[in-house]
Scaffold this active site. Structure first.
Site, PDB file in Angstrom:
ATOM      1  N   ARG A 123     -19.143 -11.105   6.039  1.00 29.25           N
ATOM      2  CA  ARG A 123     -19.656 -12.192   6.991  1.00 29.25           C
ATOM      3  C   ARG A 123     -20.644 -13.543   5.677  1.00 29.25           C
ATOM      4  NH1 ARG A 123     -24.385 -12.777  11.333  1.00 29.25           N
ATOM      5  NH2 ARG A 123     -23.468 -11.137  11.670  1.00 29.25           N
ATOM      6  N   THR A 124     -20.550 -13.276   4.735  1.00 26.65           N
ATOM      7  CA  THR A 124     -21.486 -13.475   3.582  1.00 26.65           C
ATOM      8  C   THR A 124     -20.375 -14.687   3.090  1.00 26.65           C
ATOM      9  OG1 THR A 124     -23.230 -12.847   3.570  1.00 26.65           O
ATOM     10  CG2 THR A 124     -22.749 -14.463   1.263  1.00 26.65           C
ATOM     11  N   LYS A 160     -11.903   2.342 -13.417  1.00 25.95           N
ATOM     12  CA  LYS A 160     -11.574   2.533 -14.813  1.00 25.95           C
ATOM     13  C   LYS A 160     -12.369   2.061 -15.735  1.00 25.95           C
ATOM     14  CE  LYS A 160      -7.389   0.897 -13.234  1.00 25.95           C
ATOM     15  NZ  LYS A 160      -5.918  -0.131 -13.235  1.00 25.95           N
ATOM     16  N   ARG A 196     -21.912 -10.811  -5.796  1.00 22.89           N
ATOM     17  CA  ARG A 196     -23.293 -10.057  -4.968  1.00 22.89           C
ATOM     18  C   ARG A 196     -23.406  -9.463  -5.444  1.00 22.89           C
ATOM     19  NH1 ARG A 196     -24.511  -9.101   1.357  1.00 22.89           N
ATOM     20  NH2 ARG A 196     -25.459 -10.736   1.008  1.00 22.89           N
ATOM     21  N   HIS A 252     -31.893 -14.602  -2.069  1.00 23.31           N
ATOM     22  CA  HIS A 252     -30.673 -14.572  -1.206  1.00 23.31           C
ATOM     23  C   HIS A 252     -30.130 -16.229  -1.175  1.00 23.31           C
ATOM     24  CE1 HIS A 252     -26.727 -14.614   0.979  1.00 23.31           C
ATOM     25  NE2 HIS A 252     -27.130 -13.493   2.153  1.00 23.31           N
TER      26      HIS A 252
END
Lengths: 307, 307, 307
Positions: C54-55, C82, C104, C132
Site C-alpha cells: 500500500r505505502t 548475502k 521503511r 510514519h
C-alpha cells in the site's frame, strides 16, 4: 464497453470489433518505435491472486506500448496477508487513481464482483475455472489472421483437461462466436459434467477426430489438478491424448496447432509439432500483446481511431 | 556485435570501444537530467534465474537512462514452476516483442544457448562459474579512469575464491586484454584445477604480493560454496586472506582497492579500507550504470554516436 | 528541507507549506492527464525492509505522476541476504544515481542513519514504532480539507494499539501541530509507558469520549504484536474498543471516521461505519498520493511553483 469479464457477454460484432482494432495495433508493434501515446496519463494496475508472469507481462507490455503507466500489485506481499478483504484491497487501489484493473483470481466470479465495486474498468485475466477472455480473443485473432475474417466452418479440437480449464471455456465460446465448430477431446473424467447447451461436440478418442480437424488446440495438463480419482496415470493420459509427431502426421497437412502455454514439451506436445510449420504457438504470444492493447484501448481510451 | 556473452569473445579494440562509449555515458549521468532518448521504443527484459537485486537494478537503471522500456521476469514466480523449459520461456518472452534480454543463470553457458534460440540481443549477467562480462567491463572502466587509457604494466591481485568465481575469470580476462598483469591469490583449494593457459600467475600467500601490487581486488567469499573439504574454517581463511587495515598499510600508498560487492565488512575487507581514499568500490557501482548503457546501446542502438 | 524523517522535526509553518503544496497536486490528480514533468530525470527508489504494498504503491504512483523514474529494492530478494550491511546497501543504491530514497525499516531510527550516510534525500516510510510522517501528513491534509485551513479546537480520538503504533505517534504530532486536541483511547497496556510530555490526554473507555469527539481515528490491531500478557483476548478488546455501528450512532452526526488501513472490517470497525457518509477512509488513500507528491517535490524538485 466498460469491462471485459467474459466472452459470454460479447456477441459476434463485439468480438469482431476488438479483433479489427487488434489488427491496427499489430501494425503498431511492427514499427521501429512500437508505441503510441493513446493512453498517456492513464494508469493500469495488475492485481494477481494467482501467479502468472506470462499473462501479467503481456498486459504490462500492452499498457506500455500505449504509453500508460503500470503498477503491479503482488498479492503475496500485500495487505491481503494482514487480513484485508478483496473489497478493501480493490477500493484502496482504486483510490490511488487508476483507470483499469487487470484481475486474476482463483475464485470464479471475483472480477465480476470487483467490477461492481469500483468505477475503473475491470479486465478478467482468469478467474478460477470460469473464463480467461483475453486468451480467447488472442486465440481467435491468431486463427482469423490465417483463415480470413470469418471462422465459418472451421473445425477445432480442444484437447485436454476441459473440466478444469477456463481457457477451454472462453476459447470455445469465442471460436464459436466467429462460426467455428468446436469439439472437446478428453477422457470422460475431464469433461465437465454439464455442458449447459454449449455449442460443442465431445470426443473421447483423439485419433477419431485427427483427420478431420483444421485446428488442434492443446491444453496444458495441470498436474496439480489431476487427482488419482480422475486418471490412473499421467503416462496413460499422454499415450492417448498427447499430440505426438506420429499423430500430427495423420492430420491434414494444413491443420494448425495452437497451445495457450506454458507447454510441457514431449509427452503433451512433441517438439517437432511445437516448432513445425503449422504451429501458431509463438504468434499467439505476439498477438496477445496486440489484442490486450485493443482491449485496454477500447475500455479506457478516449474513443476515436488510433494508430 | 550482436550479443555480449563473454569477455573471451572480445579483443582489446572491442573492449576499448565499449569503454570509450562508457565515458560518453558517464558524462550523461552527470547531467541535471541524466537521460537520453537513444533507446526510446526499445524493450529490455531481465531474466534472472539467480537472485541479484544489485545487478538487475543496475541494468534497469541503465535501460531507463536510455529511455528504453524495461520488464523483469522473476523466475521464482513464473511459468518455470509449471515445468516450462528454458527454450520456451525465452521464446515466449521474445514473442512479446523485446530487443535485449539480460540473462543470469546458475548453469554455465545458458546465455549462449539463449543467444542461439532468439533474435534479440543477449547479455550475460552471470552464468554459473563461467563469466560475468559487464562486471569485468565496469572494473576495467573504473581502473582505466584512474590509470590512463591503458592498463599496461598495472599489477592486479585478485584475492579470494577464484575457483567458484565468474567475476574472477571475466575480470582477469578483461584486465589482461588492456595490458594488466593479474595474480590470483588464494589457497590451493580455491584455485581452479586447470588454468588453461590463462595469462595469470598464482600466489598462495597474500602477504607475499601485498607490496608489489597496484590493485587489490577482493572477492566476496561465497560461504554457501565453501564446503568443509575446502577450508578448515572460515576464520582461518580470513586470517590469511582478509584485507585488514594492517595489511592495507603494507601496500604501496597508491594501490587501489576494488570489490564487486556485496561485501562482508570486517573479516573480508576492513571498514577503513572500504571507506579509505584509495577505495574504488562506490565508483565501480556508479560506473556500472554507464558501462551497461554502453553495452545496451552498442547492441541495440541504431548506430551513430550518442550523447 | 533535505529529508523527511519525522513530524517532530516540522513546525506548524512547515506542515502547512507541505499541505498547501498538496492542495495544488490534488488538483493535478483531477486532470484528464494527471501528470506533471516536475521531476523528469529524477530517480526515486523505495527500500522496504518491511512489506507494505500500500505505502510503496502510493509513493511510486506519486513519483510517476511527477514523471520521475522509480526503482524498487525488495529486501527479501536482495544482497541483504548475502550478509551486506544497511550502510553498504544504501551506499550501493545511491551510487547508481538516485535522488530520493523512501525507507521503511523495522528498527526505529534507521532512516535517520541512512540520511547521515547518503547525499540523496531520505523519506521515512515507517521506522519501527517510531514515526510514519507521510501517513500523518495525509491524515492532516484530509482532515483540513473538511475542517478549513486550521484544526484549532478539533477533538480527535486515536483508538487502538497506541503503544506499538508509529502512526499514532506521527498523526498525533501532526494533528496537534495544526491545533487539534488529541486523546489516546486504549487499555492501559496499549498506552506507552512514558508519554514524554506529548500534548495528549488519555482515556481508557471509548464510550466516555464518543459523544465529544470530532474525529474517530481507528488504528489497525496488529495481532502479531499483541501478546497474551497485554490482552486477555482479542474478542474482549473488540468488545470495548471496536467502532461498531451502535457506537458510531452515539457520536455527533458530523464526527468523521478515519483509518490508516489495512482495516479488519467487522470487529475493528463496522462495515456501515467504513462505508458511511462521514468516513474519510478512501479520501485518505487518494490524498496520500497528492501529499507524497508534495513531499517528493519539496525535497528534490528544483524549487519554484509547480502545477
Amino acid at each position: 464497453m466498460k469491462h471485459l469479464l467474459s466472452i459470454e457477454d460479447l456477441d459476434r460484432a463485439a468480438v469482431e470489433a476488438l479483433l479489427d482494432q487488434s489488427d491496427a495495433f499489430l501494425d503498431v508493434l511492427a514499427r521501429d518505435i512500437p508505441k503510441v501515446p493513446a493512453l498517456r496519463g492513464k494508469t493500469v494496475v495488475s492485481l494477481f491472486y494467482e501467479e502468472s508472469t506470462r499473462t501479467r507481462l503481456s498486459f504490462e507490455t500492452a499498457a506500455k506500448r500505449l504509453s500508460a503507466d503500470t503498477m503491479s500489485f503482488a498479492v503475496g506481499s500485500s495487505s491481503v496477508k494482514k487480513g484485508e478483504s478483496l473489497l478493501d484491497t480493490v477500493k484502496t487501489i482504486e483510490a490511488m487513481g487508476i483507470d483499469a484493473m487487470v484481475v486474476r483470481h482463483h475464485a470464479a466470479g471475483a472480477p465480476h464482483r470487483v467490477a461492481q465495486w469500483i468505477d475503473a474498468s475491470v479486465i478478467n485475466a482468469g478467474d478460477g475455472r470460469h473464463e480467461h477472455p483475453t486468451q480467447a480473443l488472442l486465440d481467435a485473432f491468431t486463427l482469423r489472421r490465417h483463415r480470413g475474417p470469418s471462422l465459418d466452418g472451421c473445425r477445432v479440437a480442444i484437447i485436454g483437461d476441459i473440466r478444469n480449464s477456463r481457457v477451454a471455456r472462453s476459447t470455445m465460446l469465442c471460436f464459436t462466436r466467429l462460426g467455428a465448430r468446436v469439439t472437446f477431446v478428453a477422457p470422460p473424467t475431464l469433461i465437465p459434467e454439464r455442458l449447459d447447451g454449449w455449442p460443442v461436440t465431445v470426443a473421447h478418442d483423439l485419433d477419431d477426430v485427427l483427420g478431420e480437424i483444421d485446428v488442434a488446440y492443446v491444453l496444458r495438463v495441470q498436474e496439480e489438478r489431476l487427482g488419482q480419482a480422475l486418471l490412473p496415470t499421467l503416462r496413460e493420459y499422454y499415450a492417448r491424448y498427447g499430440l505426438t509427431a506420429e499423430r500430427a502426421a495423420r492430420m491434414k497437412p494444413d491443420t494448425f496447432v495452437m497451445h495457450p502455454g506454458p507447454m510441457i514439451r514431449g509427452p503433451e506436445i512433441a517438439t517437432e509439432v511445437v516448432d513445425g510449420p503449422r504451429s501458431l504457438v509463438r504468434e499467439q504470444v505476439t498477438n496477445g500483446v496486440a489484442v490486450r492493447m485493443a482491449v485496454l484501448w477500447s475500455l479506457i481510451g478516449s474513443g476515436g481511431h488510433v494508430a
